[in-house]
Design a protein around this motif. Sequence first.
Motif, PDB file in Angstrom:
ATOM      1  N   ALA A  18      40.205  33.145  60.934  1.00 56.29           N
ATOM      2  CA  ALA A  18      39.304  32.339  60.108  1.00 56.29           C
ATOM      3  C   ALA A  18      38.602  33.215  59.068  1.00 56.29           C
ATOM      4  CB  ALA A  18      38.278  31.611  60.977  1.00 56.29           C
ATOM      5  N   LEU A  19      38.198  34.414  59.478  1.00 54.23           N
ATOM      6  CA  LEU A  19      37.536  35.312  58.517  1.00 54.23           C
ATOM      7  C   LEU A  19      38.503  35.760  57.425  1.00 54.23           C
ATOM      8  CD1 LEU A  19      35.257  37.447  60.891  1.00 54.23           C
ATOM      9  CD2 LEU A  19      34.531  35.683  59.268  1.00 54.23           C
ATOM     10  N   ASN A  20      39.801  35.698  57.704  1.00 57.07           N
ATOM     11  CA  ASN A  20      40.818  36.051  56.705  1.00 57.07           C
ATOM     12  C   ASN A  20      41.490  34.832  56.075  1.00 57.07           C
ATOM     13  OD1 ASN A  20      40.624  38.865  56.797  1.00 57.07           O
ATOM     14  ND2 ASN A  20      41.855  38.951  58.666  1.00 57.07           N
ATOM     15  N   TYR A  22      40.807  32.906  53.744  1.00 56.27           N
ATOM     16  CA  TYR A  22      40.821  32.869  52.272  1.00 56.27           C
ATOM     17  C   TYR A  22      42.132  33.438  51.724  1.00 56.27           C
ATOM     18  CZ  TYR A  22      39.875  37.859  52.452  1.00 56.27           C
ATOM     19  OH  TYR A  22      39.985  39.199  52.688  1.00 56.27           O
ATOM     20  N   ALA A  26      44.747  32.292  48.636  1.00 59.14           N
ATOM     21  CA  ALA A  26      45.194  33.207  47.577  1.00 59.14           C
ATOM     22  C   ALA A  26      46.717  33.283  47.532  1.00 59.14           C
ATOM     23  CB  ALA A  26      44.595  34.594  47.796  1.00 59.14           C
ATOM     24  N   ARG A 112      35.975  28.205  44.750  1.00 56.01           N
ATOM     25  CA  ARG A 112      35.630  29.213  45.752  1.00 56.01           C
ATOM     26  C   ARG A 112      34.224  29.757  45.537  1.00 56.01           C
ATOM     27  NH1 ARG A 112      39.198  33.318  44.669  1.00 56.01           N
ATOM     28  NH2 ARG A 112      40.252  32.153  43.039  1.00 56.01           N
TER      29      ARG A 112
ATOM     30  N   THR B  25      36.733  30.506  56.048  1.00 56.53           N
ATOM     31  CA  THR B  25      36.073  31.807  55.985  1.00 56.53           C
ATOM     32  C   THR B  25      34.590  31.628  55.672  1.00 56.53           C
ATOM     33  OG1 THR B  25      38.137  32.779  55.177  1.00 56.53           O
ATOM     34  CG2 THR B  25      36.125  34.064  54.852  1.00 56.53           C
ATOM     35  N   MET B 102      32.221  41.813  62.579  1.00 54.56           N
ATOM     36  CA  MET B 102      33.404  41.807  61.703  1.00 54.56           C
ATOM     37  C   MET B 102      33.131  41.099  60.379  1.00 54.56           C
ATOM     38  SD  MET B 102      36.846  41.412  64.009  1.00 54.56           S
ATOM     39  CE  MET B 102      36.704  39.640  64.158  1.00 54.56           C
ATOM     40  N   ALA B 103      32.173  40.165  60.388  1.00 49.35           N
ATOM     41  CA  ALA B 103      31.835  39.464  59.154  1.00 49.35           C
ATOM     42  C   ALA B 103      31.207  40.406  58.136  1.00 49.35           C
ATOM     43  CB  ALA B 103      30.910  38.287  59.445  1.00 49.35           C
ATOM     44  N   LEU B 106      35.262  41.668  57.114  1.00 44.95           N
ATOM     45  CA  LEU B 106      36.288  40.659  56.840  1.00 44.95           C
ATOM     46  C   LEU B 106      35.685  39.478  56.078  1.00 44.95           C
ATOM     47  CD1 LEU B 106      38.105  40.445  60.299  1.00 44.95           C
ATOM     48  CD2 LEU B 106      38.757  41.798  58.304  1.00 44.95           C
ATOM     49  N   GLY B 107      36.354  39.073  55.032  1.00 46.84           N
ATOM     50  CA  GLY B 107      35.926  37.871  54.314  1.00 46.84           C
ATOM     51  C   GLY B 107      34.673  38.061  53.485  1.00 46.84           C
ATOM     52  N   GLU B 109      32.447  39.153  50.159  1.00 45.94           N
ATOM     53  CA  GLU B 109      32.704  38.873  48.745  1.00 45.94           C
ATOM     54  C   GLU B 109      33.641  39.946  48.177  1.00 45.94           C
ATOM     55  OE1 GLU B 109      29.208  37.709  46.765  1.00 45.94           O
ATOM     56  OE2 GLU B 109      30.224  37.486  44.816  1.00 45.94           O
ATOM     57  N   ALA B 111      35.911  41.759  49.832  1.00 43.40           N
ATOM     58  CA  ALA B 111      37.268  41.550  50.340  1.00 43.40           C
ATOM     59  C   ALA B 111      37.926  40.390  49.599  1.00 43.40           C
ATOM     60  CB  ALA B 111      37.222  41.274  51.847  1.00 43.40           C
ATOM     61  N   ARG B 112      37.171  39.323  49.407  1.00 43.73           N
ATOM     62  CA  ARG B 112      37.742  38.150  48.752  1.00 43.73           C
ATOM     63  C   ARG B 112      38.060  38.425  47.286  1.00 43.73           C
ATOM     64  NH1 ARG B 112      33.513  34.527  48.921  1.00 43.73           N
ATOM     65  NH2 ARG B 112      32.207  35.922  50.123  1.00 43.73           N
ATOM     66  N   PHE B 115      41.418  39.700  46.492  1.00 40.62           N
ATOM     67  CA  PHE B 115      42.490  38.700  46.514  1.00 40.62           C
ATOM     68  C   PHE B 115      42.469  37.776  45.298  1.00 40.62           C
ATOM     69  CE2 PHE B 115      45.211  38.706  50.243  1.00 40.62           C
ATOM     70  CZ  PHE B 115      44.673  39.772  50.935  1.00 40.62           C
ATOM     71  N   ASP B 116      41.385  37.836  44.513  1.00 43.31           N
ATOM     72  CA  ASP B 116      41.364  37.036  43.284  1.00 43.31           C
ATOM     73  C   ASP B 116      42.500  37.433  42.350  1.00 43.31           C
ATOM     74  OD1 ASP B 116      39.211  35.664  44.164  1.00 43.31           O
ATOM     75  OD2 ASP B 116      37.735  36.681  42.910  1.00 43.31           O
ATOM     76  N   LEU B 118      45.557  38.483  43.332  1.00 40.82           N
ATOM     77  CA  LEU B 118      46.777  38.626  44.130  1.00 40.82           C
ATOM     78  C   LEU B 118      48.031  38.406  43.290  1.00 40.82           C
ATOM     79  CD1 LEU B 118      48.051  39.135  46.905  1.00 40.82           C
ATOM     80  CD2 LEU B 118      47.950  36.688  47.323  1.00 40.82           C
ATOM     81  N   ILE B 287      47.761  41.862  53.023  1.00 45.11           N
ATOM     82  CA  ILE B 287      46.495  42.537  52.736  1.00 45.11           C
ATOM     83  C   ILE B 287      46.736  43.924  52.155  1.00 45.11           C
ATOM     84  CG2 ILE B 287      46.142  43.531  55.061  1.00 45.11           C
ATOM     85  CD1 ILE B 287      43.141  42.624  54.634  1.00 45.11           C
TER      86      ILE B 287
END
Lengths: 334, 334
Positions: A18-20, A22, A26, A112, B25, B102-103, B106-107, B109, B111-112, B115-116, B118, B287
């Motif tokens: 879930a944390l990944n 996103y 993508a 997002r 996420t 982990m938050a 993982l997930g 801003e 990290a996300r 992937f913007d 990608l 990833i």
Amino acid sequence: MATPSTAGRPTPERIFNALNAYQQTAALRAAIELDVFTAIGAGANTAAALAAKTGASEKGVRILCDYLTIQGFLTKEHGRYALTQESAIFLDRKSPACVGSMAGFLGTERARSIFDSLTLAVRNGGSVWSEGDNTKPNDEFWVAFARSMAPLTVPSSEFIAKLLRAEEGKTTKVLDIAAGHGMYGISVARKNPKAEVVALDWPAVLQVALENARKFGVADRYSVREGSAFETELGSGYDYVLLTNIFHHFDVPTCEKLMRRVYGALKPGGKAITLEFVPNEDRVSLIMLANTDSGDAYTLAEYEKMFRNAGFASLSLHPVPEMPQQVMVSEKSA
Amino acid sequence: MATPSTAGRPTPERIFNALNAYQQTAALRAAIELDVFTAIGAGANTAAALAAKTGASEKGVRILCDYLTIQGFLTKEHGRYALTQESAIFLDRKSPACVGSMAGFLGTERARSIFDSLTLAVRNGGSVWSEGDNTKPNDEFWVAFARSMAPLTVPSSEFIAKLLRAEEGKTTKVLDIAAGHGMYGISVARKNPKAEVVALDWPAVLQVALENARKFGVADRYSVREGSAFETELGSGYDYVLLTNIFHHFDVPTCEKLMRRVYGALKPGGKAITLEFVPNEDRVSLIMLANTDSGDAYTLAEYEKMFRNAGFASLSLHPVPEMPQQVMVSEKSA
């Protein structure tokens, strides 16, 4: 949506996923943008062939397609990718049912970014997005919606046309409130050559509806009213008023106000046709919390009360086949 | 990860869900941030009680918890929420196995945002992120990793300690390369009071490893070497060199170069202990494509070849129980 926990000792795997999650958004967006599904459909089924066809690097396209294989959007055997039935129907641009255009609205950077402040929205009980008041125009957002989301309306718009017995071809006057892409009203007009449709929305959005009316050959029976559903004169004597995916954007008093205006615009015996996701006891309108100042997913009991307060004595519920949506039909007494 | 397609006519539901997956996420991160799971664990099991406890709005917390219920992280009955077994173990801060930290990695801003781009990374075959070269320090990123991800290492670090027969208590010299939080080496030192551990990483990251060594009472047998695994003097005469989750960041020549240095640092009969996700034919290292200039998830055959080129004659594979990871053991000939 969620996969059930695997048997045996509990693991944090689903939390990790879930944390990944996103990354799923993508990856699918990247594949749609690179038109990978269309390329595979056309026979480019190795990483090398896909790289040549899409202009991407072979390594990049291999890693992306392997991820999509794990996610169930492709299959892979002996180094060759193939579309799943779902991808062939809905993601290959050559398929008439392709919904790839949804990537123009769902999961965009704008969509997002609104969720970046979800914690604040939970604290506030409403959006911290400056454009969360849906009684005001928001051209860029709703034009993107209208252009992108039309393919998703096919099952529900056909279902509504059937509910309205469009195929019987009776003279029918339809008002489509917050028409967006216009596909609900247009679908009735396509099935019933004697249907006249009036579409109401913000001016920029109506341009998309008019484009679609022309595209589907019903422009001569299609007219528009510009402005707010809460202020613009709606006209009167309608057989049907379509209210598709609109109530969840507003609080109860605003919904009732709109429904009273609808009651006034219908002819006696006319029907208000509401399309919504109607949850049971548990509600799931996270997107409304993040996106709107005051929206919610209302239950059937809440709709019944709001519509009764607006003058409608009864309400019947019609689930859209194979879609998580319901149509509510409310008749104005004759 | 992906839910199987529902029976019957294909629908675009899974495509819709993947394009909205970023919301999973955001929702889980918001719930961890508001400490909703700990509050429910402590008995605040209605929306009103949760609002009072977390300082969030009642409507906001209800919508969030309903969404988490749909996602399987909570249950709801008669308006009362309860933790699932998984959430009670891994998301309630009072649980010793809580992975909520982990938050912090993982997930996020950051990290996300990687992937913007990608699509561009797929075109290039590698990250467009300016900090994707993992042979250079990147303190902020790796310190966040070290602080957040330690809980996830429990099963694999215990498995490695067992593989190394730490409980036999023999004098053992261990080098932990790119130690991060240090938990792999620390786990060996905790089980074996005669183990001495040398941790290698960037200076800022080693502060986290040293904190953990103190926390787990092994600081007196824990020393550090600052710098790059490719340039810093590694020392020699090690019984074991730990290489946990490192090779996937680099291309083949870089991996071989590292493994040759490891071979040199081991005593005869010493073992290189590699922890990795080792895919079969199909690879899933999305990833790595987004995050690194040149990383990949290598197959067993590729590892065998790289390690052979670095001097190791054989390789044995040991899957970590209930985790999607493998330990590879390579012995330096005596």
